[in-house]
Design a protein around this motif. Sequence first.
Motif, short mmCIF file in Angstrom:
data_model
loop_
_atom_site.label_atom_id
_atom_site.label_comp_id
_atom_site.label_asym_id
_atom_site.label_seq_id
_atom_site.Cartn_x
_atom_site.Cartn_y
_atom_site.Cartn_z
N ALA A 95 0.82 -1.22 0.00
CA ALA A 95 0.00 0.00 0.00
C ALA A 95 0.85 1.27 0.00
CB ALA A 95 -0.95 -0.01 1.20
N ILE A 96 1.86 1.26 -0.87
CA ILE A 96 2.77 2.40 -0.99
C ILE A 96 2.49 3.13 -2.30
CG2 ILE A 96 5.19 3.10 -1.23
CD1 ILE A 96 5.91 0.57 0.39
N ASP A 97 2.26 4.42 -2.21
CA ASP A 97 2.01 5.24 -3.39
C ASP A 97 3.31 5.97 -3.74
OD1 ASP A 97 0.94 6.69 -5.45
OD2 ASP A 97 -0.11 8.13 -4.16
N ALA A 98 4.00 5.48 -4.74
CA ALA A 98 5.27 6.08 -5.16
C ALA A 98 5.28 6.24 -6.67
CB ALA A 98 6.45 5.21 -4.70
N ASP A 99 6.17 7.08 -7.15
CA ASP A 99 6.29 7.37 -8.58
C ASP A 99 7.41 6.51 -9.17
OD1 ASP A 99 6.11 8.46 -11.05
OD2 ASP A 99 6.98 10.41 -10.53
N ILE A 100 7.07 5.60 -10.09
CA ILE A 100 8.06 4.70 -10.70
C ILE A 100 8.63 5.34 -11.96
CG2 ILE A 100 8.43 2.44 -11.77
CD1 ILE A 100 6.15 1.36 -10.05
N HIS A 101 9.96 5.44 -12.01
CA HIS A 101 10.66 5.92 -13.20
C HIS A 101 11.38 4.73 -13.83
CE1 HIS A 101 10.59 10.46 -12.57
NE2 HIS A 101 9.91 9.96 -11.54
N THR A 102 10.94 4.29 -15.00
CA THR A 102 11.55 3.14 -15.67
C THR A 102 12.78 3.57 -16.45
OG1 THR A 102 9.39 2.09 -15.88
CG2 THR A 102 11.17 1.23 -17.26
N ILE A 103 13.92 2.99 -16.10
CA ILE A 103 15.21 3.32 -16.72
C ILE A 103 15.81 2.03 -17.30
CG2 ILE A 103 17.51 4.32 -16.34
CD1 ILE A 103 15.28 6.29 -15.79
N SER A 104 16.34 2.09 -18.51
CA SER A 104 16.87 0.88 -19.13
C SER A 104 18.30 0.58 -18.71
CB SER A 104 16.82 1.01 -20.66
OG SER A 104 17.56 2.13 -21.10
N GLY A 105 19.01 1.56 -18.17
CA GLY A 105 20.38 1.32 -17.74
C GLY A 105 20.88 2.45 -16.86
N SER A 106 22.01 2.22 -16.17
CA SER A 106 22.63 3.23 -15.30
C SER A 106 21.64 3.76 -14.26
CB SER A 106 23.19 4.39 -16.13
OG SER A 106 24.16 3.92 -17.04
N VAL A 107 20.86 2.85 -13.67
CA VAL A 107 19.87 3.25 -12.67
C VAL A 107 20.54 3.89 -11.47
CG1 VAL A 107 18.10 2.36 -11.10
CG2 VAL A 107 18.26 1.48 -13.43
N GLU A 108 21.73 3.42 -11.12
CA GLU A 108 22.39 3.87 -9.89
C GLU A 108 22.73 5.36 -9.87
OE1 GLU A 108 23.06 -0.48 -10.42
OE2 GLU A 108 23.34 1.29 -11.70
N ILE A 109 22.83 5.98 -11.05
CA ILE A 109 23.21 7.41 -11.07
C ILE A 109 22.02 8.33 -10.84
CG2 ILE A 109 25.08 6.88 -12.68
CD1 ILE A 109 23.45 8.40 -14.84
N THR A 110 20.81 7.80 -10.92
CA THR A 110 19.63 8.68 -10.91
C THR A 110 19.46 9.49 -9.63
OG1 THR A 110 18.22 6.79 -10.28
CG2 THR A 110 18.39 7.31 -12.63
N PRO A 111 19.72 8.95 -8.42
CA PRO A 111 19.60 9.82 -7.24
C PRO A 111 20.63 10.95 -7.25
CG PRO A 111 19.45 7.52 -6.60
CD PRO A 111 19.90 7.54 -8.02
N GLY A 112 21.84 10.66 -7.75
CA GLY A 112 22.90 11.66 -7.75
C GLY A 112 22.65 12.83 -8.68
N ILE A 113 21.84 12.61 -9.72
CA ILE A 113 21.56 13.70 -10.67
C ILE A 113 20.17 14.30 -10.43
CG2 ILE A 113 23.12 12.77 -12.40
CD1 ILE A 113 20.72 11.65 -13.90
N GLY A 114 19.53 13.90 -9.34
CA GLY A 114 18.25 14.49 -8.97
C GLY A 114 17.05 13.90 -9.68
N MET A 115 17.21 12.79 -10.38
CA MET A 115 16.10 12.18 -11.11
C MET A 115 15.21 11.33 -10.20
SD MET A 115 16.21 9.59 -14.38
CE MET A 115 16.27 10.79 -15.70
N ALA A 116 15.79 10.77 -9.13
CA ALA A 116 15.03 9.87 -8.26
C ALA A 116 15.49 10.02 -6.82
CB ALA A 116 15.20 8.42 -8.72
N ASP A 117 14.62 9.62 -5.90
CA ASP A 117 14.96 9.63 -4.48
C ASP A 117 15.54 8.29 -4.04
OD1 ASP A 117 13.68 12.26 -3.89
OD2 ASP A 117 11.87 11.17 -4.51
N ALA A 118 15.20 7.23 -4.78
CA ALA A 118 15.64 5.88 -4.46
C ALA A 118 15.70 5.06 -5.74
CB ALA A 118 14.68 5.23 -3.46
N ILE A 119 16.32 3.91 -5.65
CA ILE A 119 16.33 3.01 -6.79
C ILE A 119 15.90 1.62 -6.34
CG2 ILE A 119 18.21 4.30 -7.88
CD1 ILE A 119 20.04 1.85 -7.25
N PHE A 120 15.42 0.83 -7.28
CA PHE A 120 15.09 -0.58 -7.06
C PHE A 120 15.83 -1.34 -8.15
CE2 PHE A 120 12.22 -4.20 -8.16
CZ PHE A 120 12.40 -4.92 -6.99
N GLU A 121 16.88 -2.07 -7.76
CA GLU A 121 17.75 -2.64 -8.77
C GLU A 121 18.45 -3.90 -8.26
OE1 GLU A 121 17.51 -1.78 -11.66
OE2 GLU A 121 19.23 -2.62 -12.69
#
Length: 286
Positions: A132-158
């Motif tokens: 029951a978690i309402d979160a915004d999913i951003h689908t990325i095909s690669g380099s998911v780990e960089i997304t928090p560092g560039i401000g694209m995401a708050d967390a990753i699932f990888e």
Amino acid sequence: MNTKITLAIQKSGRLNEGTIELLNRCGIKISNGNNHLKALAEGFPMEVLLLRDDDIPQYVADGVADIGILGYNEVLEKGKDIEVVRQLGFSRCRLSIAIPRDVNYSGRQWLSGKRIATSYPEILKKFLNQNAIDADIHTISGSVEITPGIGMADAIFEIVSSGGTLLSNNLKEVDVIMKSEAVLVANKSLDEQKSELLKKLEFRIEAVLKAQRNKYILLNAPKDKLNQIISLIPGMKSPTVLPLAIEGWCSLHSVVNEDDFWEVIGRLKDAGAEGILVVPIEKMVI
């Protein structure tokens, strides 16, 4: 019999290496596999397709490939109607939530309202719905780990294996959602001949995996301690016991499970066993 079974495997990467090693140990060699998308196998009536691992479920479901070896995570993510025949015990990893190292994770509800980047949106969506978690999913095909560092995401699932990639991107693993490993999958509509070939392949795989899980053990034991020592390593049916030239002693040969190895060795020594030798097993057919 001229029938061949078609196996789809990952074209390159860690999963490919583990698959080729497993096939080699099963007496199956893949020729021209590094330079072509299709190869013939030696030692088994099989053709091999070398594909992206995330394409394998579709190929197997459509019957283009009869069977496949891929990560269980891809099976769940694609959701195709295929059969998981068995786990293979290699390419183990986990799918986890990771966040910046300086952020405090208070639990799964912390994810509510957050942006989560992932290559596995379907698995993540199911996890979020179950909790029951309402979160915004951003689908990325690669380099998911960089997304928090560039401000694209708050967390990753990888996927996480050693955790080194997370560390290099200033992330920390905070929640393991599922574990994965290589699995053998099959089309659900194999004909009788191909089903028979699959059973023969399973037989070879089982012999190899049993050998990996067990060690052959040889030791010298005093005869008055023999029953106690046999109780510690009963073997597949019973140990082999041979007399030694020294009166009152015998040699005992058996099999011990890899997971129990060190604990069993200690107990054997305490029971009076000497000259303990442990040998890898190449194949194990029961």
